[in-house]
Enzyme design. Sequence first.
Site, PDB file in Angstrom:
ATOM      1  N   GLU A 245       0.798  -1.225   0.000  1.00  0.00           N
ATOM      2  CA  GLU A 245       0.000   0.000   0.000  1.00  0.00           C
ATOM      3  C   GLU A 245       0.831   1.275   0.000  1.00  0.00           C
ATOM      4  O   GLU A 245       0.710   2.125   0.867  1.00  0.00           O
ATOM      5  CB  GLU A 245      -0.975   0.009   1.192  1.00  0.00           C
ATOM      6  CG  GLU A 245      -2.100   1.013   0.981  1.00  0.00           C
ATOM      7  CD  GLU A 245      -3.251   0.875   1.981  1.00  0.00           C
ATOM      8  OE1 GLU A 245      -3.616  -0.271   2.314  1.00  0.00           O
ATOM      9  OE2 GLU A 245      -3.768   1.903   2.401  1.00  0.00           O
ATOM     10  N   ARG A 249      -2.977   0.429  -3.978  1.00  0.00           N
ATOM     11  CA  ARG A 249      -3.800  -0.340  -3.035  1.00  0.00           C
ATOM     12  C   ARG A 249      -4.712   0.574  -2.218  1.00  0.00           C
ATOM     13  O   ARG A 249      -5.754   0.153  -1.731  1.00  0.00           O
ATOM     14  CB  ARG A 249      -2.905  -1.202  -2.125  1.00  0.00           C
ATOM     15  CG  ARG A 249      -3.693  -2.199  -1.280  1.00  0.00           C
ATOM     16  CD  ARG A 249      -2.828  -3.294  -0.664  1.00  0.00           C
ATOM     17  NE  ARG A 249      -3.642  -4.210   0.128  1.00  0.00           N
ATOM     18  CZ  ARG A 249      -3.236  -5.350   0.657  1.00  0.00           C
ATOM     19  NH1 ARG A 249      -1.994  -5.748   0.477  1.00  0.00           N
ATOM     20  NH2 ARG A 249      -4.044  -6.109   1.356  1.00  0.00           N
ATOM     21  N   ASN A 253      -9.526   1.669  -0.308  1.00  0.00           N
ATOM     22  CA  ASN A 253     -10.110   2.408   0.815  1.00  0.00           C
ATOM     23  C   ASN A 253     -11.282   3.284   0.394  1.00  0.00           C
ATOM     24  O   ASN A 253     -11.759   4.091   1.197  1.00  0.00           O
ATOM     25  CB  ASN A 253      -9.047   3.285   1.487  1.00  0.00           C
ATOM     26  CG  ASN A 253      -7.972   2.449   2.134  1.00  0.00           C
ATOM     27  OD1 ASN A 253      -8.250   1.379   2.664  1.00  0.00           O
ATOM     28  ND2 ASN A 253      -6.738   2.914   2.073  1.00  0.00           N
ATOM     29  N   HIS A 256     -13.882   4.279   2.836  1.00  0.00           N
ATOM     30  CA  HIS A 256     -13.410   3.863   4.156  1.00  0.00           C
ATOM     31  C   HIS A 256     -13.003   5.015   5.063  1.00  0.00           C
ATOM     32  O   HIS A 256     -13.014   4.853   6.274  1.00  0.00           O
ATOM     33  CB  HIS A 256     -12.257   2.867   4.017  1.00  0.00           C
ATOM     34  CG  HIS A 256     -12.720   1.476   3.670  1.00  0.00           C
ATOM     35  ND1 HIS A 256     -13.368   1.176   2.495  1.00  0.00           N
ATOM     36  CD2 HIS A 256     -12.645   0.302   4.352  1.00  0.00           C
ATOM     37  CE1 HIS A 256     -13.657  -0.119   2.459  1.00  0.00           C
ATOM     38  NE2 HIS A 256     -13.230  -0.676   3.577  1.00  0.00           N
TER      39      HIS A 256
HETATM   40  N1  LIG Z   1      -7.235  -8.292   6.443  1.00  0.00           N
HETATM   41  C1  LIG Z   1      -7.923  -7.497   5.660  1.00  0.00           C
HETATM   42  O1  LIG Z   1      -7.494  -7.121   4.563  1.00  0.00           O
HETATM   43  C2  LIG Z   1      -9.282  -7.057   6.109  1.00  0.00           C
HETATM   44  C3  LIG Z   1     -10.145  -6.427   5.208  1.00  0.00           C
HETATM   45  C4  LIG Z   1     -11.425  -6.092   5.637  1.00  0.00           C
HETATM   46  C5  LIG Z   1     -11.825  -6.385   6.938  1.00  0.00           C
HETATM   47  N2  LIG Z   1     -10.958  -7.004   7.792  1.00  0.00           N
HETATM   48  C6  LIG Z   1     -11.366  -7.341   9.163  1.00  0.00           C
HETATM   49  O2  LIG Z   1     -12.413  -8.287   9.085  1.00  0.00           O
HETATM   50  C7  LIG Z   1     -13.175  -8.225  10.278  1.00  0.00           C
HETATM   51  C8  LIG Z   1     -14.638  -8.313   9.931  1.00  0.00           C
HETATM   52  O3  LIG Z   1     -14.868  -9.538   9.274  1.00  0.00           O
HETATM   53  P1  LIG Z   1     -16.335 -10.160   9.138  1.00  0.00           P
HETATM   54  O4  LIG Z   1     -17.260  -9.117   8.674  1.00  0.00           O
HETATM   55  O5  LIG Z   1     -16.178 -11.397   8.370  1.00  0.00           O
HETATM   56  O6  LIG Z   1     -16.737 -10.403  10.663  1.00  0.00           O
HETATM   57  P2  LIG Z   1     -16.668 -11.705  11.620  1.00  0.00           P
HETATM   58  O7  LIG Z   1     -15.497 -12.529  11.356  1.00  0.00           O
HETATM   59  O8  LIG Z   1     -16.856 -11.170  12.999  1.00  0.00           O
HETATM   60  O9  LIG Z   1     -17.990 -12.500  11.198  1.00  0.00           O
HETATM   61  C9  LIG Z   1     -19.261 -11.911  11.390  1.00  0.00           C
HETATM   62  C10 LIG Z   1     -20.183 -12.828  12.185  1.00  0.00           C
HETATM   63  O10 LIG Z   1     -20.653 -13.868  11.339  1.00  0.00           O
HETATM   64  C11 LIG Z   1     -20.427 -15.137  11.942  1.00  0.00           C
HETATM   65  N3  LIG Z   1     -20.220 -16.057  10.834  1.00  0.00           N
HETATM   66  C12 LIG Z   1     -19.123 -16.186  10.063  1.00  0.00           C
HETATM   67  N4  LIG Z   1     -19.335 -17.044   9.065  1.00  0.00           N
HETATM   68  C13 LIG Z   1     -20.601 -17.501   9.195  1.00  0.00           C
HETATM   69  C14 LIG Z   1     -21.402 -18.384   8.447  1.00  0.00           C
HETATM   70  N5  LIG Z   1     -20.949 -18.963   7.315  1.00  0.00           N
HETATM   71  N6  LIG Z   1     -22.654 -18.641   8.885  1.00  0.00           N
HETATM   72  C15 LIG Z   1     -23.140 -18.006   9.988  1.00  0.00           C
HETATM   73  N7  LIG Z   1     -22.441 -17.134  10.728  1.00  0.00           N
HETATM   74  C16 LIG Z   1     -21.173 -16.879  10.326  1.00  0.00           C
HETATM   75  C17 LIG Z   1     -19.252 -14.930  12.829  1.00  0.00           C
HETATM   76  O11 LIG Z   1     -19.225 -15.879  13.863  1.00  0.00           O
HETATM   77  C18 LIG Z   1     -19.519 -13.516  13.370  1.00  0.00           C
HETATM   78  O12 LIG Z   1     -20.400 -13.579  14.423  1.00  0.00           O
HETATM   79  C19 LIG Z   1     -12.793  -6.938  10.969  1.00  0.00           C
HETATM   80  O13 LIG Z   1     -12.003  -7.243  12.089  1.00  0.00           O
HETATM   81  C20 LIG Z   1     -11.961  -6.205   9.927  1.00  0.00           C
HETATM   82  O14 LIG Z   1     -10.958  -5.401  10.509  1.00  0.00           O
HETATM   83  C21 LIG Z   1      -9.704  -7.337   7.396  1.00  0.00           C
HETATM   84 ZN   LIG Z   2     -13.640  -2.667   4.170  1.00  0.00          ZN
END
Ligand SMILES: NC(=O)c1ccc[n+]([C@@H]2O[C@H](COP(=O)([O-])OP(=O)(O)OC[C@H]3O[C@@H](n4cnc5c(N)ncnc54)[C@H](O)[C@@H]3O)[C@@H](O)[C@H]2O)c1
Ligand SMILES: [Zn+2]
Length: 377
Positions: A245, A249, A253, A256
Amino acid sequence: MTAPVRSGDPIIVNVPLGERGYDIAIGRGLIADLGKRIAALRPGAAAAIVSDEIVAARYLAQAESALNAAGVRASRVVVPAGEASKSWHVLESLCEQLLAARIERGDLVVALGGGVVGDLAGFAAAIVRRGLSVVQVPTTLLAQVDSSVGGKTGINSAHGKNQIGAFYQPMLVIADTALLDTLPAREFRAGYAEVVKYGLIGDAGFFAWLEANWRDVLSGGPAREHAIATSCRAKAITVANDERESGERALLNLGHTFGHALEAAAGFSHRLLHGEAVAIGMALAFAFSARRGLLAPAEAARVERHLAAVGLPTKPSDVAFAWPGADALMALMAQDKKARRGKLTLILARGIGASFVAPDADPAEVRVFLAEKLAER
Ligand SMILES: NC(=O)c1ccc[n+]([C@@H]2O[C@H](COP(=O)([O-])OP(=O)(O)OC[C@H]3O[C@@H](n4cnc5c(N)ncnc54)[C@H](O)[C@@H]3O)[C@@H](O)[C@H]2O)c1
Ligand SMILES: [Zn+2]
């Protein structure tokens, strides 16, 4: 109506990062092939599956039996569901459990879950024994199109989200699109905002396709796979061009900077999911671009219309929350890492599919704009 559990051949998207390059396999029912694919890449390696309580209850047994069937020794670590698990405390416990499970260098971590599990397990894999291989098995739409690809891993700190972490690419990503059938509708929609984002950044044709096909993406047939693969391709190219980034990259955002300020104001809570904040942020970025004369107001309205059609919020007042004023949001935006020397870096657009990095947004102009948007009902 939902699609059958198993469909044809998966779509393979490659992330071209040279010797750290890897494939993303996308398709319904792919979790059944998990062991086979891992054994082919790492003959003889053991695997530790890391998951959260909610995902483990639904899918851990399937993942384990897929590994066992291919002769891969599997252990498991289950962490509490939710953002709070991206903490030092849970990271420590996870690392110790990986060591206790006798996961050696050359063995691997399977991150089975949403972005929380992916970020946490990816970071643990980066530091335990100075680096274990990691296979991402994303189970949310957000994780399948965004967080499992690109190698950003980490945890949160009292000083902010994702402030402790590492760039650490996975060895393989397996996106089983059938797992999304059990995702709560609100979580699915939030992840869909990131899908729309790829169209808005650089692919007007994809945005138009989403306008026509979003219902099929939600219901889970081949349209869902196409949307996820198109998103992954866009992210893969962007990451390959600018892994750390320093330039391009940053386009990812889009929405965001505004979105993070709203999320922070709402306390990173269930009141406003990340993808919902991004949806509002993207609508704001397009409205601000229109205000600056960069694009026709009708383009901004079209973006807002699609997000709203899917059921996403597009302005602060769509969320039942007592928002602070424009000054407080500006202060939160200034804390964001994208603010430098009195100017704000925003991702703006000259049209749908024509986003660009604007490193010189005038905070006074942004403030007036935000105040107006906060007053809108
Ligand atoms: N690394 C990266 O490039 C990047 C990019 C964007 C976001 N993130 C991070 O990702 C996180 C958010 O991820 P998220 O939105 O996946 O949230 P999460 O991992 O908390 O999942 C959301 C909810 O859905 C549930 N869940 C997951 N899969 C399921 C399924 N198949 N069936 C039923 N329930 C299910 C989980 O238990 C949780 O309660 C944040 O911490 C964010 O900072 C990272
Ligand atoms: Zn995002």
